[in-house]
Scaffold this active site. Structure first.
Site, short mmCIF file in Angstrom:
data_model
loop_
_atom_site.label_atom_id
_atom_site.label_comp_id
_atom_site.label_asym_id
_atom_site.label_seq_id
_atom_site.Cartn_x
_atom_site.Cartn_y
_atom_site.Cartn_z
NE ARG A 145 -4.33 -1.86 10.47
CZ ARG A 145 -3.24 -1.27 9.97
NH1 ARG A 145 -3.28 -0.01 9.61
NH2 ARG A 145 -2.13 -1.94 9.83
NE ARG B 33 2.19 -5.50 11.33
CZ ARG B 33 3.25 -5.19 10.59
NH1 ARG B 33 4.44 -5.75 10.84
NH2 ARG B 33 3.14 -4.33 9.62
CE LYS C 274 -2.15 -1.26 3.80
NZ LYS C 274 -1.47 -2.55 4.05
NE ARG D 89 6.37 -0.78 10.76
CZ ARG D 89 5.19 -0.78 10.14
NH1 ARG D 89 5.04 -0.14 8.99
NH2 ARG D 89 4.15 -1.40 10.65
NE ARG E 224 7.43 -2.71 6.26
CZ ARG E 224 6.12 -2.51 6.42
NH1 ARG E 224 5.38 -2.10 5.41
NH2 ARG E 224 5.55 -2.74 7.59
P1 ADP Z 1 2.18 -1.86 3.24
O1 ADP Z 1 2.23 -0.35 3.17
O2 ADP Z 1 0.98 -2.43 2.56
O3 ADP Z 1 2.37 -2.41 4.62
P2 ADP Z 1 4.75 -1.69 1.83
O4 ADP Z 1 4.42 -0.79 0.68
O5 ADP Z 1 5.57 -1.13 2.93
O6 ADP Z 1 3.40 -2.40 2.39
O7 ADP Z 1 5.48 -2.99 1.21
C1 ADP Z 1 5.90 -4.05 2.07
C2 ADP Z 1 7.28 -4.54 1.62
O8 ADP Z 1 7.15 -5.20 0.36
C3 ADP Z 1 8.32 -3.45 1.42
O9 ADP Z 1 9.57 -3.99 1.82
C4 ADP Z 1 8.26 -3.17 -0.08
O10 ADP Z 1 9.49 -2.67 -0.57
C5 ADP Z 1 7.96 -4.55 -0.63
N1 ADP Z 1 7.10 -4.54 -1.85
C6 ADP Z 1 6.13 -3.67 -2.18
N2 ADP Z 1 5.54 -4.01 -3.35
C7 ADP Z 1 6.17 -5.15 -3.75
C8 ADP Z 1 6.03 -6.02 -4.89
N3 ADP Z 1 5.12 -5.79 -5.83
N4 ADP Z 1 6.85 -7.10 -4.96
C9 ADP Z 1 7.78 -7.34 -4.00
N5 ADP Z 1 7.95 -6.58 -2.92
C10 ADP Z 1 7.18 -5.49 -2.78
P1 AMP Z 2 0.90 -0.05 9.64
O1 AMP Z 2 1.99 0.99 9.58
O2 AMP Z 2 -0.30 0.29 8.82
O3 AMP Z 2 1.43 -1.45 9.36
O4 AMP Z 2 0.40 -0.05 11.16
C1 AMP Z 2 1.28 -0.38 12.22
C2 AMP Z 2 0.48 -0.58 13.50
O5 AMP Z 2 -0.17 0.65 13.87
C3 AMP Z 2 -0.66 -1.61 13.43
O6 AMP Z 2 -0.21 -2.94 13.64
C4 AMP Z 2 -1.57 -1.10 14.57
O7 AMP Z 2 -1.05 -1.47 15.84
C5 AMP Z 2 -1.46 0.42 14.44
N1 AMP Z 2 -2.49 0.98 13.53
C6 AMP Z 2 -2.27 1.63 12.36
N2 AMP Z 2 -3.44 2.03 11.81
C7 AMP Z 2 -4.42 1.61 12.65
C8 AMP Z 2 -5.84 1.67 12.62
N3 AMP Z 2 -6.49 2.27 11.61
N4 AMP Z 2 -6.52 1.12 13.65
C9 AMP Z 2 -5.88 0.54 14.67
N5 AMP Z 2 -4.55 0.41 14.75
C10 AMP Z 2 -3.80 0.95 13.75
#
Ligand code: ADP
Ligand code: AMP
Length: 218
Positions: free
Chosen positions: A88, A171, A13, A160, A127
Site C-alpha cells: 500500500r 481511507r 478486490k 466493520r 458492506r
Molecule cells: P475490497 O476488498 O476492495 O475492499 P470488497 O470486495 O469487500 O472490496 O467489496 C466492497 C463492497 O462492494 C462489498 O459490500 C461487496 O459486496 C460490494 N461489491 C463488490 N463488487 C461489487 C460490484 N461489482 N458492484 C456492486 N457492489 C460490489
Molecule cells: P482493508 O481490509 O484492506 O480495507 O484494510 C483495513 C485497514 O487495515 C486499513 O485501513 C489499514 O489501517 C490496515 N491495513 C491493511 N493493509 C495494510 C497495509 N498493507 N499497510 C498498512 N495498513 C494496512
C-alpha cells in the site's frame, strides 16, 4: 501464479479474489484480514494496529513488512498467491521486491481495479463481513441468501467499524496519497493491467479471466 490486487478500499478486490483463488488454485493473502485476526487474538501486533485501523490510517510499514515476511514463507503460498491490500506504499512495494528476490520468486500480474468515489462510499457503508471467514456481502448489490448469515459457513455478518462514511472518506484520501503512486511503480515494470471495477460482479470477473488466460504465465 503470483499477483497483486490494487485498488481503493471497496473496489471489489476481496469479492473478485475469491473467484480467482478458487479457479487458479492460489492462496489469498489479505493484510486487512490478517490484521483483524491479530486484533481478535489480542496479539501485540493487533493492539498496535488497532488505533491506525480505527482511524482509516495505514499501519506503519515496518509492522506490515514483518508480518508479510513471516506469512509468505509458509508452505500454503508455495503454489502461488494473490496479495490483497498489500503493498500500500512505495516502501512496502520495495520491501516486497527484496523479499521476492530472496525467495527467488517473480510477480506475474498487478491487477488494478478502478471504481468511482461515490460508488465506493455506497458500497462500503452497506458492506457486511462474515465474522468467521471474512467473506463480504452488500445489503443491496450482493446480499447473502439468508439475512445476516454467511452463505459459506453460516457465520454472523457484521459491519466493520471502519466502514462508516467518515472513515471511508479518510481511507480514500489515504489511498490517493499513499497507494496510488504504486500504479506508476508497477506500470513501469510492465505487469500492470487495468480493470473497470464498476458493473456486475460476474462481468468484472470475466474481464479478469480474459487477462489471466490470454497472457498466461501460470
Ligand atoms: P475490497 O476488498 O476492495 O475492499 P470488497 O470486495 O469487500 O472490496 O467489496 C466492497 C463492497 O462492494 C462489498 O459490500 C461487496 O459486496 C460490494 N461489491 C463488490 N463488487 C461489487 C460490484 N461489482 N458492484 C456492486 N457492489 C460490489
Ligand atoms: P482493508 O481490509 O484492506 O480495507 O484494510 C483495513 C485497514 O487495515 C486499513 O485501513 C489499514 O489501517 C490496515 N491495513 C491493511 N493493509 C495494510 C497495509 N498493507 N499497510 C498498512 N495498513 C494496512
Amino acid at each position: 501464479m503470483r499477483l497483486i490486487f490494487l485498488g481503493p478500499p471497496g473496489a471489489g478486490k476481496g469479492t473478485q479474489a475469491e473467484f480467482i483463488c478458487r479457479d487458479f488454485h492460489i492462496k489469498q493473502l489479505s493484510t486487512g484480514d490478517l490484521l483483524r485476526f491479530h486484533r481478535k487474538q489480542g496479539t501485540e501486533l493487533g493492539r498496535k494496529a488497532q488505533q491506525y485501523m480505527d482511524r482509516g490510517e495505514l499501519v506503519p510499514d515496518s509492522l506490515i513488512i514483518d508480518m508479510i515476511k513471516e506469512e509468505l514463507v509458509k508452505p500454503e503460498y508455495k503454489n502461488g498467491y494473490l496479495l490483497d491490500g498489500f503493498p500500500r506504499t512505495i516502501a512496502q512495494a520495495e520491501a516486497l521486491d527484496k523479499l521476492l528476490e530472496e525467495l527467488n520468486q517473480k510477480l506475474d500480474y498487478v491487477l488494478i481495479l478502478d471504481v468511482q468515489t461515490e460508488e465506493i462510499v455506497t458500497r462500503l457503508t452497506a458492506r457486511r463481513t462474515c465474522k468467521i471467514c471474512g467473506k463480504t456481502y452488500h445489503l443491496i448489490f450482493n446480499p447473502p441468501k439468508v439475512d445476516g448469515k454467511c452463505d459459506i459457513d453460516g457465520g454472523e455478518l457484521y459491519q466493520r467499524t471502519d466502514d462508516n462514511e467518515e472513515t471511508v472518506r479518510n481511507r480514500l484520501a489515504v489511498y490517493e496519497k499513499q497507494t496510488k503512486p504504486l500504479i506508476d511503480f508497477y506500470t513501469k515494470k510492465g505487469i500492470a493491467y487495468f480493470i473497470n471495477g464498476q458493473g456486475e460482479i460476474e462481468k468484472i470477473y470475466k474481464q479478469i479471466q480474459e487477462i489471466l488466460l490470454k497472457t498466461k504465465r501460470l
